[in-house]
Design a protein around this motif. Structure first.
Motif, PDB file in Angstrom:
ATOM      1  N   ASP A  95      21.551  21.449  36.787  1.00 56.57           N
ATOM      2  CA  ASP A  95      20.169  21.710  37.186  1.00 56.57           C
ATOM      3  C   ASP A  95      20.034  21.748  38.701  1.00 56.57           C
ATOM      4  OD1 ASP A  95      19.338  21.773  34.535  1.00 56.57           O
ATOM      5  OD2 ASP A  95      18.935  19.624  34.488  1.00 56.57           O
ATOM      6  N   GLY A  96      19.213  22.678  39.186  1.00 61.62           N
ATOM      7  CA  GLY A  96      18.924  22.732  40.617  1.00 61.62           C
ATOM      8  C   GLY A  96      19.822  23.708  41.353  1.00 61.62           C
ATOM      9  N   THR A  97      19.348  24.088  42.549  1.00 64.45           N
ATOM     10  CA  THR A  97      20.103  24.975  43.432  1.00 64.45           C
ATOM     11  C   THR A  97      20.088  24.384  44.834  1.00 64.45           C
ATOM     12  OG1 THR A  97      19.365  26.885  42.123  1.00 64.45           O
ATOM     13  CG2 THR A  97      20.324  27.334  44.285  1.00 64.45           C
ATOM     14  N   PRO A  98      21.145  23.690  45.242  1.00 65.97           N
ATOM     15  CA  PRO A  98      22.415  23.468  44.552  1.00 65.97           C
ATOM     16  C   PRO A  98      22.303  22.344  43.516  1.00 65.97           C
ATOM     17  CG  PRO A  98      22.466  22.415  46.679  1.00 65.97           C
ATOM     18  CD  PRO A  98      21.138  23.127  46.609  1.00 65.97           C
ATOM     19  N   SER A  99      23.242  22.332  42.584  1.00 63.82           N
ATOM     20  CA  SER A  99      23.264  21.339  41.519  1.00 63.82           C
ATOM     21  C   SER A  99      24.297  20.257  41.807  1.00 63.82           C
ATOM     22  CB  SER A  99      23.616  22.012  40.192  1.00 63.82           C
ATOM     23  OG  SER A  99      24.958  22.499  40.225  1.00 63.82           O
ATOM     24  N   ALA A 100      24.280  19.222  40.969  1.00 55.49           N
ATOM     25  CA  ALA A 100      25.314  18.193  41.075  1.00 55.49           C
ATOM     26  C   ALA A 100      26.692  18.793  40.822  1.00 55.49           C
ATOM     27  CB  ALA A 100      25.024  17.067  40.082  1.00 55.49           C
ATOM     28  N   ALA A 101      26.766  19.759  39.900  1.00 50.70           N
ATOM     29  CA  ALA A 101      28.046  20.417  39.633  1.00 50.70           C
ATOM     30  C   ALA A 101      28.556  21.152  40.870  1.00 50.70           C
ATOM     31  CB  ALA A 101      27.895  21.399  38.469  1.00 50.70           C
ATOM     32  N   ASP A 102      27.645  21.761  41.629  1.00 55.09           N
ATOM     33  CA  ASP A 102      28.047  22.441  42.868  1.00 55.09           C
ATOM     34  C   ASP A 102      28.676  21.456  43.841  1.00 55.09           C
ATOM     35  OD1 ASP A 102      27.113  24.967  42.063  1.00 55.09           O
ATOM     36  OD2 ASP A 102      25.084  24.505  42.751  1.00 55.09           O
ATOM     37  N   LEU A 103      28.082  20.271  43.948  1.00 55.44           N
ATOM     38  CA  LEU A 103      28.625  19.248  44.839  1.00 55.44           C
ATOM     39  C   LEU A 103      30.006  18.803  44.373  1.00 55.44           C
ATOM     40  CD1 LEU A 103      27.671  17.302  47.295  1.00 55.44           C
ATOM     41  CD2 LEU A 103      27.472  15.607  45.477  1.00 55.44           C
ATOM     42  N   ALA A 104      30.154  18.584  43.068  1.00 54.63           N
ATOM     43  CA  ALA A 104      31.439  18.148  42.530  1.00 54.63           C
ATOM     44  C   ALA A 104      32.522  19.182  42.795  1.00 54.63           C
ATOM     45  CB  ALA A 104      31.311  17.888  41.029  1.00 54.63           C
ATOM     46  N   ARG A 105      32.203  20.441  42.595  1.00 54.13           N
ATOM     47  CA  ARG A 105      33.203  21.495  42.818  1.00 54.13           C
ATOM     48  C   ARG A 105      33.525  21.653  44.297  1.00 54.13           C
ATOM     49  NH1 ARG A 105      30.451  24.382  38.366  1.00 54.13           N
ATOM     50  NH2 ARG A 105      29.082  25.310  39.918  1.00 54.13           N
ATOM     51  N   GLU A 106      32.511  21.513  45.139  1.00 49.87           N
ATOM     52  CA  GLU A 106      32.722  21.699  46.577  1.00 49.87           C
ATOM     53  C   GLU A 106      33.739  20.719  47.129  1.00 49.87           C
ATOM     54  OE1 GLU A 106      32.544  23.314  50.246  1.00 49.87           O
ATOM     55  OE2 GLU A 106      31.412  24.093  48.536  1.00 49.87           O
ATOM     56  N   PHE A 107      33.711  19.478  46.632  1.00 48.33           N
ATOM     57  CA  PHE A 107      34.599  18.445  47.172  1.00 48.33           C
ATOM     58  C   PHE A 107      35.672  18.008  46.171  1.00 48.33           C
ATOM     59  CE2 PHE A 107      30.589  17.997  49.580  1.00 48.33           C
ATOM     60  CZ  PHE A 107      31.106  18.274  50.849  1.00 48.33           C
ATOM     61  N   ARG A 108      35.837  18.810  45.110  1.00 48.54           N
ATOM     62  CA  ARG A 108      36.897  18.574  44.118  1.00 48.54           C
ATOM     63  C   ARG A 108      36.801  17.172  43.505  1.00 48.54           C
ATOM     64  NH1 ARG A 108      39.094  20.576  48.609  1.00 48.54           N
ATOM     65  NH2 ARG A 108      40.105  18.593  49.100  1.00 48.54           N
ATOM     66  N   VAL A 109      35.576  16.741  43.236  1.00 42.81           N
ATOM     67  CA  VAL A 109      35.325  15.431  42.631  1.00 42.81           C
ATOM     68  C   VAL A 109      35.194  15.615  41.118  1.00 42.81           C
ATOM     69  CG1 VAL A 109      33.733  13.479  42.487  1.00 42.81           C
ATOM     70  CG2 VAL A 109      34.210  14.549  44.705  1.00 42.81           C
ATOM     71  N   PRO A 110      35.967  14.918  40.312  1.00 44.27           N
ATOM     72  CA  PRO A 110      35.833  15.045  38.861  1.00 44.27           C
ATOM     73  C   PRO A 110      34.522  14.450  38.366  1.00 44.27           C
ATOM     74  CG  PRO A 110      37.374  13.305  39.400  1.00 44.27           C
ATOM     75  CD  PRO A 110      37.040  13.982  40.699  1.00 44.27           C
ATOM     76  N   VAL A 111      34.088  14.937  37.212  1.00 43.86           N
ATOM     77  CA  VAL A 111      32.810  14.522  36.622  1.00 43.86           C
ATOM     78  C   VAL A 111      33.057  13.495  35.525  1.00 43.86           C
ATOM     79  CG1 VAL A 111      30.817  15.304  35.267  1.00 43.86           C
ATOM     80  CG2 VAL A 111      31.664  16.692  37.190  1.00 43.86           C
ATOM     81  N   LEU A 112      32.226  12.461  35.534  1.00 41.95           N
ATOM     82  CA  LEU A 112      32.204  11.465  34.469  1.00 41.95           C
ATOM     83  C   LEU A 112      30.870  11.632  33.749  1.00 41.95           C
ATOM     84  CD1 LEU A 112      33.770   9.066  33.254  1.00 41.95           C
ATOM     85  CD2 LEU A 112      32.633   7.583  34.898  1.00 41.95           C
ATOM     86  N   ALA A 113      30.914  12.108  32.509  1.00 43.15           N
ATOM     87  CA  ALA A 113      29.685  12.447  31.786  1.00 43.15           C
ATOM     88  C   ALA A 113      29.103  11.234  31.089  1.00 43.15           C
ATOM     89  CB  ALA A 113      29.967  13.544  30.768  1.00 43.15           C
ATOM     90  N   VAL A 114      27.807  11.005  31.286  1.00 46.15           N
ATOM     91  CA  VAL A 114      27.068   9.979  30.553  1.00 46.15           C
ATOM     92  C   VAL A 114      26.390  10.654  29.370  1.00 46.15           C
ATOM     93  CG1 VAL A 114      25.165   8.338  30.626  1.00 46.15           C
ATOM     94  CG2 VAL A 114      26.685   8.566  32.596  1.00 46.15           C
ATOM     95  N   ILE A 115      26.672  10.176  28.171  1.00 48.28           N
ATOM     96  CA  ILE A 115      26.102  10.739  26.961  1.00 48.28           C
ATOM     97  C   ILE A 115      25.248   9.673  26.286  1.00 48.28           C
ATOM     98  CG2 ILE A 115      26.613  11.690  24.680  1.00 48.28           C
ATOM     99  CD1 ILE A 115      27.313  13.518  27.018  1.00 48.28           C
ATOM    100  N   ASP A 116      23.979   9.989  26.061  1.00 46.52           N
ATOM    101  CA  ASP A 116      23.134   9.110  25.262  1.00 46.52           C
ATOM    102  C   ASP A 116      23.531   9.305  23.804  1.00 46.52           C
ATOM    103  OD1 ASP A 116      21.237   7.709  23.894  1.00 46.52           O
ATOM    104  OD2 ASP A 116      19.520   8.563  24.942  1.00 46.52           O
ATOM    105  N   ALA A 117      24.357   8.380  23.294  1.00 49.84           N
ATOM    106  CA  ALA A 117      24.885   8.506  21.933  1.00 49.84           C
ATOM    107  C   ALA A 117      24.010   7.811  20.901  1.00 49.84           C
ATOM    108  CB  ALA A 117      26.305   7.923  21.884  1.00 49.84           C
ATOM    109  N   GLY A 118      22.837   7.362  21.306  1.00 48.39           N
ATOM    110  CA  GLY A 118      21.991   6.590  20.408  1.00 48.39           C
ATOM    111  C   GLY A 118      21.632   7.308  19.128  1.00 48.39           C
ATOM    112  N   ALA A 119      21.540   8.644  19.183  1.00 47.59           N
ATOM    113  CA  ALA A 119      21.138   9.399  17.993  1.00 47.59           C
ATOM    114  C   ALA A 119      22.164  10.455  17.618  1.00 47.59           C
ATOM    115  CB  ALA A 119      19.773  10.053  18.232  1.00 47.59           C
ATOM    116  N   MET A 120      23.433  10.220  17.980  1.00 41.39           N
ATOM    117  CA  MET A 120      24.480  11.172  17.626  1.00 41.39           C
ATOM    118  C   MET A 120      25.807  10.442  17.488  1.00 41.39           C
ATOM    119  SD  MET A 120      25.499  13.190  21.147  1.00 41.39           S
ATOM    120  CE  MET A 120      23.839  13.599  21.657  1.00 41.39           C
ATOM    121  N   ALA A 121      26.790  11.140  16.963  1.00 45.04           N
ATOM    122  CA  ALA A 121      28.157  10.601  16.863  1.00 45.04           C
ATOM    123  C   ALA A 121      29.130  11.705  17.270  1.00 45.04           C
ATOM    124  CB  ALA A 121      28.435  10.095  15.454  1.00 45.04           C
TER     125      ALA A 121
END
Length: 429
Positions: A95-121
């Motif tokens: 989301d956004g221009t620039p996005s968090a993904a843009d920042l991660a790619r710019e500096f080669r930082v890997p992403v750690l995804a937070v998943i709200d698993a409360g209603a899924m498996a």
């Protein structure tokens, strides 16, 4: 220069990014690791919580507002000083221009995804693979939030296939409370450190897997441009109390680099503008939560009117501007404010302004953002308007009445120190 670094992101707001980042920061810090946390995008409250959790100040990273070079400098400096760098994303990963993904790619930082698993498996796996492949981004792993049991966590882990599950956080009995501009300020939460410790204790964390993450290497950045001491010998008085709390640490640093001395005072405590003040900075905050006390702060109101009459430069941002209107309607009553800006502020439940914006100045634009739930009803003409990023549409009104500059716009001072110096100088164009 390198350090273990991850960008902690999610599919949307409300997934628990700040809670998870705070829990992980507190857990790593208690283990004796040197931790530095950053916040992606403009924000005031999350950095307070994350700073409390990590024990270190939290700066903003944003490729547009902060700028690539300053982001690079901040990350490279942190990599020299700490073991682990955590960057909390903003909204959804893309989301956004620039996005968090843009920042991660710019500096080669890997992403750690937070998943709200409360209603899924098992669907967690589809979600995470979609997050990884859409960009794509380097997906380091997952933290599952609001997990119901060990069996539930095992199902989520199996669904991830080739992406590791670094941690799981169960549904929280106690959590960090929220209000209309985000989380509640940490100093207002009884036992906030105990809550952070509980979250860290509850975080089922695979430290061995974490230790396998390779360090992110940051190139040596170009040196920062020197800032001329245009405010040398000047004193800037800054309102600071529970009503005026939204100040970027980087803004204070720029004022110091410009040569200014800083003194603080509390309008809520009815403290007048300090006599030695050559300029006044009224930052944003929550005046609407303290309107009755501000209405009774007669010394403060008289002193800011006297400073204005004397031509003292005054910069009022968002909440600071609200406190200078004729009245403030908090929904429970209409309260008299300082009366430097003709008009009335009305607090509403609907969001009134949000997003990155730029304010024009003779010295170039000042980048920043806006985020507010109130509106100003005034006949005062706007001296200019900010520009929304990236659309270029008209943004917030900027009012100039005598020595007062007031707007809902929050400026990020490092984006244009020369323009900031002019705002706090009697000789401003």
């Amino acid at each position: 220069m390198g350090a273990r670094a991850v960008l902690i992101a999610a599919v949307a707001s409300g997934q628990g990014k700040t809670t998870v980042t705070a829990a992980l920061a507190r857990k790593l810090a208690r283990a004796g690791r040197r931790v530095r946390v950053f916040k992606c995008g403009p924000d005031f409250i999350d950095p307070m919580i994350l700073g409390r959790a990590s024990g270190a100040p939290v700066e903003s990273l944003d490729l547009w507002m902060v700028g690539r070079e300053r982001c690079h400098q901040l990350l490279a400096q942190a990599a020299e000083d700490v073991d682990d760098i955590l960057i909390e994303g903003v909204m959804g990963l893309y989301d956004g221009t620039p996005s968090a993904a843009d920042l991660a790619r710019e500096f080669r930082v890997p992403v750690l995804a937070v998943i709200d698993a409360g209603a899924m498996a098992q669907t967690a796996g589809a979600l995470v693979h979609g997050l990884r492949d859409y960009g794509p981004v380097n997906m380091a792993g997952v933290i599952a939030n609001r997990v119901g049991s060990a069996g539930h966590a095992a199902m989520v882990k199996a669904s991830l296939r080739d992406i590791p599950l670094f941690a799981a956080l169960p549904k929280q009995a106690r959590s960090l409370p929220e209000r209309h501009l985000g989380l509640v300020l940490p100093d207002e939460v009884a036992g906030v450190d105990a809550i952070l410790d509980e979250l860290a204790d509850q975080l089922a964390f695979d430290e061995a897997a974490w230790d396998t993450l390779p360090p992110v290497q940051f190139d040596t950045p170009a040196p920062a441009s020197p800032i001329l001491p245009a405010l040398a010998g000047k004193t800037v008085a800054i309102a600071r109390d529970q009503a005026f709390v939204f100040v970027y640490a980087a803004n204070l640093a720029v004022l110091h680099q410009l040569g200014a001395s800083i003194v603080h005072f509390s309008p809520l405590a009815d403290e007048p503008v300090p006599e030695q003040a050559d300029a006044v900075y009224l930052p944003g905050g929550y005046p609407e939560l303290h309107a009755p006390r501000l209405a009774q702060a007669h010394s403060w109101r008289a002193s800011i009117r006297a400073a204005h009459a004397d031509g003292v430069p005054i910069l009022a941002e968002c909440g600071g501007m609200m406190a200078l209107a004729d009245t403030l309607d908090d929904g429970a009553g209409q309260w008299p404010m300082a009366g430097l800006l003709p008009g009335h502020v009305v607090v509403q439940k609907r969001l009134a302004g949000l997003g990155a914006q730029a304010m024009p100045a003779v010295q170039g634009i000042v980048r920043g953002h806006t985020f507010h739930y109130s509106r100003l009803e005034t006949d005062a003409p706007a001296a200019c308007h900010t520009t929304k990023h990236p659309s270029g549409a008209e943004g917030e009104a900027v009012y100039r009445i005598g020595s007062l500059t007031a707007s809902y716009f929050h400026g990020y001072f490092p984006s244009n120190p020369a323009a900031v110096a002019a705002l706090f100088s009697r000789s401003q164009p």
